[in-house]
Design a protein around this motif. Structure first.
Motif, short mmCIF file in Angstrom:
data_model
loop_
_atom_site.label_atom_id
_atom_site.label_comp_id
_atom_site.label_asym_id
_atom_site.label_seq_id
_atom_site.Cartn_x
_atom_site.Cartn_y
_atom_site.Cartn_z
N UNK A 1 -0.34 6.65 -37.44
CA UNK A 1 -1.51 7.05 -38.23
C UNK A 1 -1.20 7.43 -39.67
N UNK A 2 0.09 7.56 -40.01
CA UNK A 2 0.45 7.93 -41.38
C UNK A 2 0.44 9.43 -41.62
N UNK A 3 0.23 10.24 -40.57
CA UNK A 3 0.23 11.69 -40.72
C UNK A 3 1.65 12.23 -40.89
N UNK A 4 1.73 13.53 -41.21
CA UNK A 4 3.04 14.16 -41.43
C UNK A 4 3.69 14.51 -40.09
N UNK A 5 5.00 14.25 -39.97
CA UNK A 5 5.75 14.58 -38.76
C UNK A 5 6.30 15.99 -38.87
N UNK A 6 6.33 16.70 -37.75
CA UNK A 6 6.93 18.03 -37.72
C UNK A 6 8.11 18.02 -36.74
N UNK A 7 8.99 18.99 -36.84
CA UNK A 7 10.14 19.08 -35.94
C UNK A 7 9.65 19.51 -34.57
N UNK A 8 9.82 18.63 -33.58
CA UNK A 8 9.38 18.90 -32.22
C UNK A 8 10.50 19.54 -31.41
N UNK A 9 11.73 19.17 -31.69
CA UNK A 9 12.87 19.70 -30.94
C UNK A 9 14.16 19.30 -31.62
N UNK A 10 15.26 19.65 -30.97
CA UNK A 10 16.58 19.35 -31.50
C UNK A 10 17.49 18.91 -30.37
#
Length: 172
Positions: free
Chosen positions: A84-93
């Motif tokens: 969708x072109x939205x911003x990605x956030x940190x989900x995990x490591x």
């Protein structure tokens, strides 16, 4: 030579023994004496169990060594959702540790790879894309050895002629 050939033929050669019907019926004894009117035995269900997998205690790195953390993150320009072109956030490591040898010094290098997902797709879409930052592969999959550690062990073994058991004693 003829006697040796004859002796070998008698010992290892084909024999002309014939099987008769009486000998063949020895192997069908169970079928011949079986009661055909008997019912089949009832089958019982055995409860299954699973063993708990234990990790060996030898697969741990020492805790008293200094730790060097290397963060593998995506650049800000690549943190864009491919759907969708939205911003990605940190989900995990994801974390992987390896032992790095610097002659006369040992350091634990902890590679932390950031895993990203899109909040917009999480809320609006049934498919959430997951993007991971690039991280170098380990030299030995599942092992603790870094390229420097393997080079150190190989040079000690082949250039310094130090056997592996002696290197193991030095490591302890």
């Amino acid at each position: 030579m003829a006697q040796i050939r004859l002796a070998k033929h008698n010992q290892f050669g084909a024999s002309s023994e014939q099987t008769n019907a009486l000998q063949m019926s020895l192997f069908n004894e169970a079928e011949a004496t079986a009661d055909l009117t008997a019912s089949e035995p009832l089958l019982t269900k055995v409860k299954t169990h699973y063993r708990k997998r234990t990790r060996l205690t030898t697969d741990k790195l020492p805790e008293d060594l200094p730790v060097e953390v290397i963060e593998h993150e995506l650049p800000e320009t690549e943190r864009v959702c491919p759907d969708c072109g939205g911003e990605l956030h940190t989900m995990g490591r994801e974390t992987r540790e390896e032992l790095k040898i610097i002659p006369a010094k040992a350091v634990i290098v902890r590679h932390v790879r950031h895993v990203y997902s899109c909040r917009n797709c999480e809320e609006t879409s049934e498919h959430t894309p997951i993007v991971k930052a690039d991280m170098p592969e380990p030299v030995i999959k599942g092992g603790f050895a870094s390229p420097e550690t393997i080079a150190h062990i190989a040079s000690q073994k082949f250039m310094m002629a130090s056997p592996l058991y002696r290197q193991e004693q030095e490591w302890k």
